[in-house]
Enzyme design. Structure first.
Site, PDB file in Angstrom:
ATOM      1  N   HIS A 168      31.835   9.389   8.374  1.00 45.82           N
ATOM      2  CA  HIS A 168      30.672   9.057   8.211  1.00 45.82           C
ATOM      3  C   HIS A 168      30.245   7.791   9.220  1.00 45.82           C
ATOM      4  O   HIS A 168      29.400   7.030   9.078  1.00 45.82           O
ATOM      5  CB  HIS A 168      30.410   8.542   6.794  1.00 45.82           C
ATOM      6  CG  HIS A 168      30.045   9.735   5.834  1.00 45.82           C
ATOM      7  ND1 HIS A 168      28.828  10.230   5.358  1.00 45.82           N
ATOM      8  CD2 HIS A 168      30.933  10.279   4.972  1.00 45.82           C
ATOM      9  CE1 HIS A 168      29.124  11.067   4.668  1.00 45.82           C
ATOM     10  NE2 HIS A 168      30.270  11.210   4.482  1.00 45.82           N
ATOM     11  N   LYS A 204      18.017  -1.600   3.494  1.00 45.71           N
ATOM     12  CA  LYS A 204      19.248  -0.837   3.739  1.00 45.71           C
ATOM     13  C   LYS A 204      20.347  -1.882   3.266  1.00 45.71           C
ATOM     14  O   LYS A 204      20.113  -3.220   3.426  1.00 45.71           O
ATOM     15  CB  LYS A 204      19.397  -0.448   5.159  1.00 45.71           C
ATOM     16  CG  LYS A 204      19.168  -1.166   6.046  1.00 45.71           C
ATOM     17  CD  LYS A 204      18.836  -0.466   7.560  1.00 45.71           C
ATOM     18  CE  LYS A 204      17.753   0.346   7.986  1.00 45.71           C
ATOM     19  NZ  LYS A 204      18.185   1.609   7.899  1.00 45.71           N
ATOM     20  N   ARG A 205      21.653  -1.582   3.603  1.00 43.98           N
ATOM     21  CA  ARG A 205      22.575  -2.780   3.468  1.00 43.98           C
ATOM     22  C   ARG A 205      22.436  -3.726   4.612  1.00 43.98           C
ATOM     23  O   ARG A 205      21.836  -3.268   5.521  1.00 43.98           O
ATOM     24  CB  ARG A 205      24.038  -2.143   3.446  1.00 43.98           C
ATOM     25  CG  ARG A 205      24.406  -1.445   2.295  1.00 43.98           C
ATOM     26  CD  ARG A 205      24.532  -2.484   1.120  1.00 43.98           C
ATOM     27  NE  ARG A 205      25.658  -3.169   1.148  1.00 43.98           N
ATOM     28  CZ  ARG A 205      26.538  -3.094   0.246  1.00 43.98           C
ATOM     29  NH1 ARG A 205      26.985  -2.241  -0.584  1.00 43.98           N
ATOM     30  NH2 ARG A 205      27.691  -4.135   0.605  1.00 43.98           N
ATOM     31  N   LYS A 218      22.746  -2.863  11.572  1.00 46.62           N
ATOM     32  CA  LYS A 218      21.811  -2.370  11.587  1.00 46.62           C
ATOM     33  C   LYS A 218      20.492  -3.205  11.923  1.00 46.62           C
ATOM     34  O   LYS A 218      19.126  -3.026  11.984  1.00 46.62           O
ATOM     35  CB  LYS A 218      21.641  -2.222   9.857  1.00 46.62           C
ATOM     36  CG  LYS A 218      22.592  -1.260   9.328  1.00 46.62           C
ATOM     37  CD  LYS A 218      22.514  -1.194   7.881  1.00 46.62           C
ATOM     38  CE  LYS A 218      23.568  -0.083   7.040  1.00 46.62           C
ATOM     39  NZ  LYS A 218      22.986   1.189   7.275  1.00 46.62           N
ATOM     40  N   THR A 231      19.745   7.847   6.373  1.00 51.30           N
ATOM     41  CA  THR A 231      19.098   8.635   5.333  1.00 51.30           C
ATOM     42  C   THR A 231      17.920   8.015   4.819  1.00 51.30           C
ATOM     43  O   THR A 231      16.763   8.622   4.399  1.00 51.30           O
ATOM     44  CB  THR A 231      19.849   9.187   4.190  1.00 51.30           C
ATOM     45  OG1 THR A 231      20.608   7.876   3.524  1.00 51.30           O
ATOM     46  CG2 THR A 231      21.013  10.066   4.511  1.00 51.30           C
ATOM     47  N   LYS A 233      13.735   9.577   4.219  1.00 50.17           N
ATOM     48  CA  LYS A 233      12.794   9.319   3.060  1.00 50.17           C
ATOM     49  C   LYS A 233      11.430   8.653   3.321  1.00 50.17           C
ATOM     50  O   LYS A 233      10.449   9.207   3.048  1.00 50.17           O
ATOM     51  CB  LYS A 233      13.424   8.498   2.007  1.00 50.17           C
ATOM     52  CG  LYS A 233      14.919   9.019   1.485  1.00 50.17           C
ATOM     53  CD  LYS A 233      15.743   7.866   0.850  1.00 50.17           C
ATOM     54  CE  LYS A 233      17.205   8.573   0.713  1.00 50.17           C
ATOM     55  NZ  LYS A 233      18.162   7.441   0.436  1.00 50.17           N
TER      56      LYS A 233
END
Ligand code: TH1
Length: 819
Positions: free
Chosen positions: A369, A560-561, A566, A668, A672
């Site tokens: 991952h 998100k985290r 990110k 992911t 969504k």
């Protein structure tokens, strides 16, 4: 029981779906199971009673599913994961068995509101982020597509911490999802196994010709199973999520207690229970602590013992194991299972090493991952040697076989041998769990097309050269039940009106909606659904934080985290630049925006926590500046979890998926949002690349460097300082943050964070800034033409069906599991 014929026994009365009968059953549970009178029942008691009634309706199917798998000699799939981020279960379960209206009516006849009690169910957060949530989506999809599957994990007493804000800083508080008990689970005292740690290995048969090895652990604990049924769509099948809890062998040392040592008497018992007490709160970073390795081995050993026991119940020996069992490793966290399988087969069941190896490899497969080098798990050799001496021997044996093969048959050179070795010899010697998982598996998959290609080119290049058929791609997916039907009933209803019910059973049928993108009447209804979802989010924010946001503004969301790759920081810097622009050009027509952020930082991740503080500091200044005239608001919502996502995802106009290219394996959340009719602004990273292919270039806003360009810039060195100096907007935004405009109480608070951009800019915040800012103005332009905006968002919903986790699971089933 075994010598009775089940057909001759009385069977439980069939469960009725009549609301009146279900209301009576709820009262029955309240009275006899909870021991409460209707008059004094608290909302929580109603919740428990309702869950017990729902659970009963699932149990019949559960037993039938188990019986069927046994009778058909079906292959069983075992999904081993240290994380299952399941969230709430009740609404999911009720909707999947098709009793939503009936239960709602039953409750309302008792004066109870389903939505109120559903909101009381604790959000089971036995996971950190995407990896754990993927495991939960997969569990639901495996039941839906009728695959006999078990999820194996840990029953943490405390899931992911609760995030509280203190003056804009993250504070971590314990989470207590089990405080009111857990009506979903069944304790299985009979499914208990002994798990060892430490000690020594005895050789039987002499030094010259060792016949067998016996591990004599110094410490032992018990693993006890707790089972939760997982029901698929339309109740097709019910699978089991089996979570292990650690129990002491001796609950109390009575002699010590009687001698007055009250604390010492409980020491062992406490130590055992502490094994499964808390989830490690690090996402995409290894915890690196001994307790974590103990957790990994504990749950691997318990699961393997359980799997092998179940196999021998049905088959004479283990030769059929690869045909009847598939074990999927969710990242390397359960990779020690490979050694444990070898130990059980060789030392306990007496197989020869080579035979055991064939069986092991034929049974295991591994999902990778992440490629972040700092995230690849490895354990110091001395630690493994001390904690799992027999497993360390097995690691050496596997390594010897592999390296001999590479050297002799494949003529690999020293450099390649070093890279495929299970032992990292650079510095302190460590066991590489990624290499172990790779070598012990017949399939290794990535989670998006780009990520899988990068696996072949980077971390696993040499192993891929050695075993070129093993790496394959399985692009992630999400369950449309939770992430469309339940979280967005308004949109689901509208889509049903337009194209009928087919998409409920096959998300790819959503493509029928495509032609409605050109239908002005439909677009208006679509926009109205979005507006109502935005009102719902606005109400949540008003209630929880006392902040008012305008639902007619663009809702721009990044949840998100919190992680540097990110790039929440890129979004925040652009927010500051936009703030400057709005103030310097009040004459221009700015699109009103609310920028939402939510997410947790690993407690030890300094920069991530600083980014949370920056978001809160920026919010305070911008939200209180009258010069902004309400055109821009910034909201950081605390304690992001699955339930909050279920409110935020349907309310988004714009979805921020802006990771540094090459660093987000899949994502992911991106799927969504798009499924729920948001436009994506994103980089060519992870599954964004495939989303672009599916929704089409007109319906997504892509910007920034490619993974290749990022790799090149890093290899050749780039000059962030020069880039910053060329962009007036960027330099102004950075210097205002660095100089303390948003932190007057501590002017140098963010100086270090901003220095990182000037000095190395590893995450390409400066390098991508202009492209990102331009992309945001392009988003504004689209928004200003609402017809065009709505056309694009309808097309997103219509074209995202492929990203259903049902599709992903079918691909795993046919291409990896052959189940
Ligand atoms: C995430 C990846 O970062 C994300 O891109 C991906 O969509 C998701 O997995 C599901 O495939 C990861 N989460 C973790 C968590 C830990 C270690 C590594 C990863 S990678 C603890």
């Amino acid at each position: 029981m075994n010598n009775l014929n089940a057909a001759d026994l009385p069977r439980p009365a069939p469960r009725s779906s009549n609301p009146e009968i279900m209301a009576a059953e709820i009262i029955e549970r309240l009275t006899y199971r909870i021991g409460k009178d209707v008059k004094v029942a608290k909302p929580h008691d109603w919740l428990t009673a309702t869950i017990l009634v729902v659970r009963d309706r699932i149990i019949d199917k559960w037993m039938e599913s188990t019986r069927k798998a046994y009778a058909n000699n079906s292959k069983r799939v075992y999904y081993l994961s240290l994380e299952f981020l399941i969230g709430r279960l009740m609404r999911d379960a009720i909707s999947n068995i098709g009793l939503m209206h009936e239960i709602r009516d039953a409750l309302s006849s008792l004066g109870v509101d389903l939505d109120v009690i559903a909101g009381l169910e604790p959000d089971a957060a036995l996971g950190n982020g995407g990896l754990g949530r993927l495991a939960a989506c997969f569990m639901e999809s495996m039941a839906t597509v009728d695959i006999p599957a078990y999820g194996y994990g840990i029953r943490y007493v405390h899931g992911l911490f609760r995030q509280q804000m203190a003056d804009g800083w993250q504070v971590e508080l314990p989470e207590t999802w089990l405080a009111h008990g857990n009506p979903w689970e069944f304790e299985r005292r009979e499914s208990s196994y002994e798990i060892g740690f430490g000690g020594s290995v005895e050789t039987i048969g002499g030094y010259e010709d060792p016949q067998r090895f016996v591990w004599k652990p110094a410490e032992r604990v018990i693993a006890m199973a707790y089972d939760t049924p997982v029901v698929g769509w339309r109740g097709t099948r019910v699978n089991t999520l089996r979570l292990w809890s650690a129990q002491p062998i001796d609950p109390i040392l009575l002699a010590a207690f009687n001698a007055g040592d009250h604390i010492g008497a409980l020491r062992e018992s406490n130590k055992a229970e502490s094994l499964t007490r808390v989830l490690y709160p690090a996402d995409a970073t290894p915890a690196g602590q001994e307790l974590r390795l103990r957790q990994e081995f504990f749950f691997s050993s318990a699961s393997l013992q359980d799997i092998l026991r179940r196999h021998l119940q049905q088959y004479p020996d283990f030769t059929s194991l690869p045909d009847k069992v598939s074990i999927q490793l969710n990242d390397t966290h359960p990779a020690i299972s490979i050694c444990e399988m070898m130990r059980l087969l060789c030392d306990v069941h007496g197989l020869e090493f080579d035979d055991a190896w064939k069986i092991t490899q034929g049974t295991f497969s591994y999902t990778n991952h992440t490629l972040l080098p700092e995230a690849l798990e490895s354990w110091p050799v001395p630690l493994l040697e001390r904690l799992l001496p027999r497993h360390m021997q097995i690691v050496y044996a596997i390594n010897a076989n592999t390296l001999v093969y590479a050297r002799k048959e494949k003529k690999m050179a020293d450099q390649q041998i070093r890279s495929i070795s299970l032992i990292d010899e650079g510095g302190e010697r460590r066991v590489r769990m990624g290499n172990l998982a790779f070598i012990g598996s017949h399939s290794i998959n990535g989670v998006s097309a780009l990520h899988t290609e990068l696996m072949k080119e980077t971390v696993f290049a040499d192993l891929h050269g050695l075993y070129p058929d093993r790496i394959n791609n399985k692009t992630n997916g999400i369950t449309p039940r939770r992430w469309l039907m339940q979280c967005n009933p308004g949109l689901t209803g509208l889509v049903r009106e337009a194209i009928g019910d087919d998409f409920l059973d096959d998300a790819e049928k959503l493509t029928a909606l495509d032609r409605f993108a050109d239908d002005a009447g439909f677009r208006e209804k679509f926009a109205e659904v979005k507006r109502l979802n935005k009102v719902r989010l606005a109400n949540t924010v008003a209630q929880r934080m006392g902040i008012r946001v305008d639902p007619s503004a663009m809702f721009d969301i990044q949840i998100k985290r919190i992680h540097e790759y990110k790039r929440q920081l890129l979004n925040l810097v652009e927010t500051v630049a936009l703030y400057d622009q709005i103030r310097s050009h009040p004459e221009l027509e700015w699109v009103p925006r609310v920028k939402f952020f939510a997410g947790k930082a690993a407690p030890s991740y300094h920069n991530a926590k600083l980014i949370i503080k920056l978001a809160n500091d920026i919010a305070r200044v911008i939200n209180n500046d009258p010069a902004v005239r309400g055109l821009l608001k910034v909201v950081f919502i605390p304690n992001y979890n699955v339930s909050l996502a279920e409110i935020m995802v349907p309310a988004a106009d714009l979805s921020e998926q802006i990771s540094t290219a090459g660093m987000e394996a899949s994502g992911t959340g991106n799927m969504k949002f798009a499924l729920n009719g948001a436009l994506t602004i994103g980089t060519l990273d992870g599954a964004n690349v495939e989303m672009l292919e599916h929704v089409g270039a007109d319906n997504i806003v892509i910007f920034g460097m490619t993974a290749e360009e990022v790799a090149k810039a890093r290899a050749e060195g780039h000059n962030p300082r020069a880039i910053i100096e060329q962009s007036a907007e960027l330099s102004q935004a950075l210097s205002s943050i660095a100089s303390g405009v948003f932190s007057p109480d501590d002017r140098s608070r963010f100086a270090g964070l901003i220095d990182g951009i000037y000095n190395s800019d590893w995450f390409m915040v400066a390098a991508d800034f202009d492209a990102y800012a331009d992309a945001q103005r392009k988003v504004d332009a689209i928004w200003s033409d609402q017809d065009s905006w709505n056309t694009k968002t309808v097309r997103n919903t219509a074209r995202m069906g492929w990203f259903s986790s049902d599709r992903t699971i079918r691909q795993y089933a046919t291409e990896i599991w052959r189940a």
